[in-house]
Design a protein around this motif. Structure first.
Motif, PDB file in Angstrom:
ATOM      1  N   LEU A  48       0.820  -1.202   0.000  1.00 36.02           N
ATOM      2  CA  LEU A  48       0.000   0.000   0.000  1.00 36.02           C
ATOM      3  C   LEU A  48       0.861   1.264   0.000  1.00 36.02           C
ATOM      4  CD1 LEU A  48      -2.906  -0.895   2.472  1.00 36.02           C
ATOM      5  CD2 LEU A  48      -2.962  -0.828  -0.020  1.00 36.02           C
ATOM      6  N   LEU A  49       1.918   1.274   0.798  1.00 34.73           N
ATOM      7  CA  LEU A  49       2.801   2.434   0.859  1.00 34.73           C
ATOM      8  C   LEU A  49       4.234   1.979   1.084  1.00 34.73           C
ATOM      9  CD1 LEU A  49       2.964   5.550   0.798  1.00 34.73           C
ATOM     10  CD2 LEU A  49       2.824   5.505   3.304  1.00 34.73           C
ATOM     11  N   PRO A  50       4.985   1.756   0.006  1.00 28.89           N
ATOM     12  CA  PRO A  50       6.400   1.402   0.165  1.00 28.89           C
ATOM     13  C   PRO A  50       7.205   2.605   0.653  1.00 28.89           C
ATOM     14  CG  PRO A  50       5.886   1.742  -2.142  1.00 28.89           C
ATOM     15  CD  PRO A  50       4.582   1.835  -1.402  1.00 28.89           C
ATOM     16  N   GLY A  51       8.302   2.356   1.321  1.00 23.21           N
ATOM     17  CA  GLY A  51       9.141   3.426   1.826  1.00 23.21           C
ATOM     18  C   GLY A  51       9.964   4.074   0.725  1.00 23.21           C
ATOM     19  N   PRO A  52      10.571   5.227   1.031  1.00 27.76           N
ATOM     20  CA  PRO A  52      11.416   5.908   0.032  1.00 27.76           C
ATOM     21  C   PRO A  52      12.535   5.030  -0.493  1.00 27.76           C
ATOM     22  CG  PRO A  52      10.989   7.341   1.902  1.00 27.76           C
ATOM     23  CD  PRO A  52      10.470   5.991   2.285  1.00 27.76           C
ATOM     24  N   GLY A  53      13.128   4.192   0.389  1.00 23.75           N
ATOM     25  CA  GLY A  53      14.211   3.318  -0.056  1.00 23.75           C
ATOM     26  C   GLY A  53      13.740   2.301  -1.073  1.00 23.75           C
ATOM     27  N   ALA A  54      12.556   1.729  -0.842  1.00 21.56           N
ATOM     28  CA  ALA A  54      12.011   0.739  -1.778  1.00 21.56           C
ATOM     29  C   ALA A  54      11.698   1.372  -3.127  1.00 21.56           C
ATOM     30  CB  ALA A  54      10.746   0.105  -1.187  1.00 21.56           C
ATOM     31  N   VAL A  55      11.177   2.594  -3.100  1.00 15.63           N
ATOM     32  CA  VAL A  55      10.871   3.291  -4.348  1.00 15.63           C
ATOM     33  C   VAL A  55      12.152   3.607  -5.114  1.00 15.63           C
ATOM     34  CG1 VAL A  55       9.893   5.391  -5.345  1.00 15.63           C
ATOM     35  CG2 VAL A  55       8.718   4.235  -3.468  1.00 15.63           C
ATOM     36  N   ALA A  56      13.175   4.087  -4.389  1.00 13.48           N
ATOM     37  CA  ALA A  56      14.462   4.375  -5.034  1.00 13.48           C
ATOM     38  C   ALA A  56      15.074   3.109  -5.619  1.00 13.48           C
ATOM     39  CB  ALA A  56      15.420   5.017  -4.029  1.00 13.48           C
ATOM     40  N   GLY A  57      14.966   1.988  -4.888  1.00 17.27           N
ATOM     41  CA  GLY A  57      15.489   0.721  -5.398  1.00 17.27           C
ATOM     42  C   GLY A  57      14.764   0.270  -6.653  1.00 17.27           C
ATOM     43  N   ALA A  58      13.433   0.425  -6.661  1.00 16.31           N
ATOM     44  CA  ALA A  58      12.658   0.049  -7.848  1.00 16.31           C
ATOM     45  C   ALA A  58      13.002   0.936  -9.034  1.00 16.31           C
ATOM     46  CB  ALA A  58      11.164   0.129  -7.538  1.00 16.31           C
ATOM     47  N   ALA A  59      13.259   2.214  -8.765  1.00 17.96           N
ATOM     48  CA  ALA A  59      13.620   3.138  -9.839  1.00 17.96           C
ATOM     49  C   ALA A  59      14.971   2.764 -10.446  1.00 17.96           C
ATOM     50  CB  ALA A  59      13.661   4.566  -9.310  1.00 17.96           C
ATOM     51  N   GLU A  61      16.411  -0.250 -10.308  1.00 18.91           N
ATOM     52  CA  GLU A  61      16.302  -1.570 -10.927  1.00 18.91           C
ATOM     53  C   GLU A  61      15.630  -1.512 -12.299  1.00 18.91           C
ATOM     54  OE1 GLU A  61      14.270  -5.927  -9.930  1.00 18.91           O
ATOM     55  OE2 GLU A  61      14.350  -4.346  -8.405  1.00 18.91           O
ATOM     56  N   ASN A  62      14.686  -0.587 -12.446  1.00 17.05           N
ATOM     57  CA  ASN A  62      13.933  -0.469 -13.709  1.00 17.05           C
ATOM     58  C   ASN A  62      14.255   0.847 -14.416  1.00 17.05           C
ATOM     59  OD1 ASN A  62      11.720  -2.819 -13.489  1.00 17.05           O
ATOM     60  ND2 ASN A  62      11.965  -1.889 -11.462  1.00 17.05           N
ATOM     61  N   PHE A  63      15.479   1.294 -14.266  1.00 20.56           N
ATOM     62  CA  PHE A  63      15.848   2.615 -14.779  1.00 20.56           C
ATOM     63  C   PHE A  63      15.635   2.726 -16.282  1.00 20.56           C
ATOM     64  CE2 PHE A  63      18.967   5.490 -16.699  1.00 20.56           C
ATOM     65  CZ  PHE A  63      18.631   6.673 -16.065  1.00 20.56           C
ATOM     66  N   MET A  64      16.051   1.734 -17.055  1.00 19.92           N
ATOM     67  CA  MET A  64      15.945   1.817 -18.506  1.00 19.92           C
ATOM     68  C   MET A  64      14.488   1.804 -18.955  1.00 19.92           C
ATOM     69  SD  MET A  64      18.835   2.380 -19.689  1.00 19.92           S
ATOM     70  CE  MET A  64      18.250   2.327 -21.372  1.00 19.92           C
ATOM     71  N   VAL A  65      13.660   0.997 -18.287  1.00 18.82           N
ATOM     72  CA  VAL A  65      12.234   0.958 -18.637  1.00 18.82           C
ATOM     73  C   VAL A  65      11.594   2.315 -18.388  1.00 18.82           C
ATOM     74  CG1 VAL A  65      10.002  -0.068 -18.055  1.00 18.82           C
ATOM     75  CG2 VAL A  65      12.037  -1.509 -18.189  1.00 18.82           C
ATOM     76  N   HIS A 232       3.025  -3.905  -8.221  1.00 18.86           N
ATOM     77  CA  HIS A 232       4.398  -3.458  -7.926  1.00 18.86           C
ATOM     78  C   HIS A 232       4.312  -1.981  -7.525  1.00 18.86           C
ATOM     79  CE1 HIS A 232       8.571  -3.097  -7.761  1.00 18.86           C
ATOM     80  NE2 HIS A 232       8.921  -3.803  -8.837  1.00 18.86           N
ATOM     81  N   THR A 233       3.927  -1.745  -6.286  1.00 22.17           N
ATOM     82  CA  THR A 233       3.634  -0.381  -5.843  1.00 22.17           C
ATOM     83  C   THR A 233       4.867   0.503  -5.840  1.00 22.17           C
ATOM     84  OG1 THR A 233       1.991  -1.405  -4.388  1.00 22.17           O
ATOM     85  CG2 THR A 233       2.377   0.944  -4.113  1.00 22.17           C
ATOM     86  N   ALA A 234       6.012  -0.048  -5.495  1.00 26.82           N
ATOM     87  CA  ALA A 234       7.241   0.748  -5.469  1.00 26.82           C
ATOM     88  C   ALA A 234       7.566   1.278  -6.868  1.00 26.82           C
ATOM     89  CB  ALA A 234       8.400  -0.074  -4.924  1.00 26.82           C
ATOM     90  N   LEU A 235       7.441   0.405  -7.869  1.00 26.27           N
ATOM     91  CA  LEU A 235       7.671   0.844  -9.251  1.00 26.27           C
ATOM     92  C   LEU A 235       6.603   1.844  -9.677  1.00 26.27           C
ATOM     93  CD1 LEU A 235       9.134   0.641 -11.949  1.00 26.27           C
ATOM     94  CD2 LEU A 235       7.756  -1.390 -12.473  1.00 26.27           C
ATOM     95  N   LEU A 236       5.376   1.642  -9.232  1.00 27.67           N
ATOM     96  CA  LEU A 236       4.288   2.571  -9.536  1.00 27.67           C
ATOM     97  C   LEU A 236       4.615   3.965  -9.007  1.00 27.67           C
ATOM     98  CD1 LEU A 236       1.398   2.947 -10.655  1.00 27.67           C
ATOM     99  CD2 LEU A 236       0.546   2.260  -8.416  1.00 27.67           C
ATOM    100  N   PHE A 237       5.111   4.040  -7.783  1.00 29.36           N
ATOM    101  CA  PHE A 237       5.510   5.323  -7.210  1.00 29.36           C
ATOM    102  C   PHE A 237       6.635   5.953  -8.028  1.00 29.36           C
ATOM    103  CE2 PHE A 237       2.891   4.553  -3.648  1.00 29.36           C
ATOM    104  CZ  PHE A 237       2.855   5.705  -2.860  1.00 29.36           C
TER     105      PHE A 237
END
Length: 270
Positions: A48-59, A61-65, A232-237
């Protein structure tokens, strides 16, 4: 000499900190609040609400996408904004020449602002097909009205004394328009473009929501739908932040260009 340069440099840094300080303070406070909320109330519900670290990690990990999707949306929004700017200024210029023309066309410009875009999306797809063209058309529709409305307001607000002065000098309508009315309307025209700059990005993403792929793997709107479907809420953020930054970039560039145009002669850019 060195002391003078040092003082000047210190003064510039101080001015920069004074301007950016409140913004950075609010940003830091918001991130801290987000972190605390995610680590406490939503600790057992990270979907429901991933932390800033999880969002940064998802960003990362999926930087090229995210980067490819951002470029796709950028091209669609830029094309939509540029087209809306040309169409809007030309339409306002035509309407400003005659009250009869204005009364005939302006209601249809208002309809562009009031019609729910989701209701005309099937028609747009029927005419332009699935792909970037339909997305760009939706971006144009959403971002067009502010340019028409503000430009027309500016053209209609030219001081009457100056118009009469040009008439006394037997200047042609074209000369009056380009040398008086258009420069006088420039602040309102730029204000309309600032509004439309952000709306063009919104229009492109909404178009991707409704139409689907905008070329390749699709833009940010398509990727947001994919991330939502995968929970994948972190990637969504991360993708939402990318879309927000893209809209902010559009607004900032248009604002900077507007300040350059108005600098030195209009109070708004003083």
């Amino acid at each position: 000499m060195y002391g003078w340069r040092s003082a000047l440099s210190t003064g510039r840094i101080g001015a920069l900190l004074n301007a950016a300080g409140p913004v950075l303070l609010v940003a830091v406070a918001g991130i801290l609040f987000w972190y605390v909320l995610a680590a406490t109330y939503y600790a057992d519900r990270p979907w429901l609400l991933p932390g800033p670290g999880a969002v940064a990690g998802a960003a990362l990990e999926n930087f090229m996408v995210i980067a490819q999707a951002t470029v796709t949306t950028f091209v669609e929004a830029l094309t939509g904004f540029a087209s809306a700017a040309v169409i809007g200024v030309l339409t306002a210029a035509v309407m400003s020449q005659s009250r009869f023309i204005e009364k005939s066309i302006y209601p249809y410009a208002v309809l562009l602002q009031t019609v729910p875009i989701i209701t005309v999306a099937p028609l747009i797809v029927l005419w332009f097909g699935y792909g970037q063209t339909s997305v760009i058309v939706i971006s144009i529709i959403i971002s067009l009205f502010p340019i028409i409305n503000n430009t027309l307001l500016g053209l209609r607000s030219t001081p009457k004394v100056l118009v009469e002065l040009f008439d006394m000098q037997t200047q042609s309508r074209a000369v009056t328009f380009f040398k008086l009315r258009l420069p006088s309307a420039m602040p309102q025209l730029i204000a309309g473009m600032k509004i439309s700059a952000g709306l063009s990005v919104i229009g492109a993403i909404v178009g991707e929501f409704l139409i689907g792929t905008g070329g390749g793997r699709g833009g940010l709107g398509v990727q947001i739908i994919f991330a939502q479907g995968q929970m994948h809420t972190a990637l969504l953020f991360a993708e939402i932040f990318a879309a927000t930054l893209l809209g902010f970039l559009f607004f900032s560039v248009v604002s900077a260009i507007g300040n350059l145009v108005l600098r030195g002669w209009h109070e708004s850019a003083a």
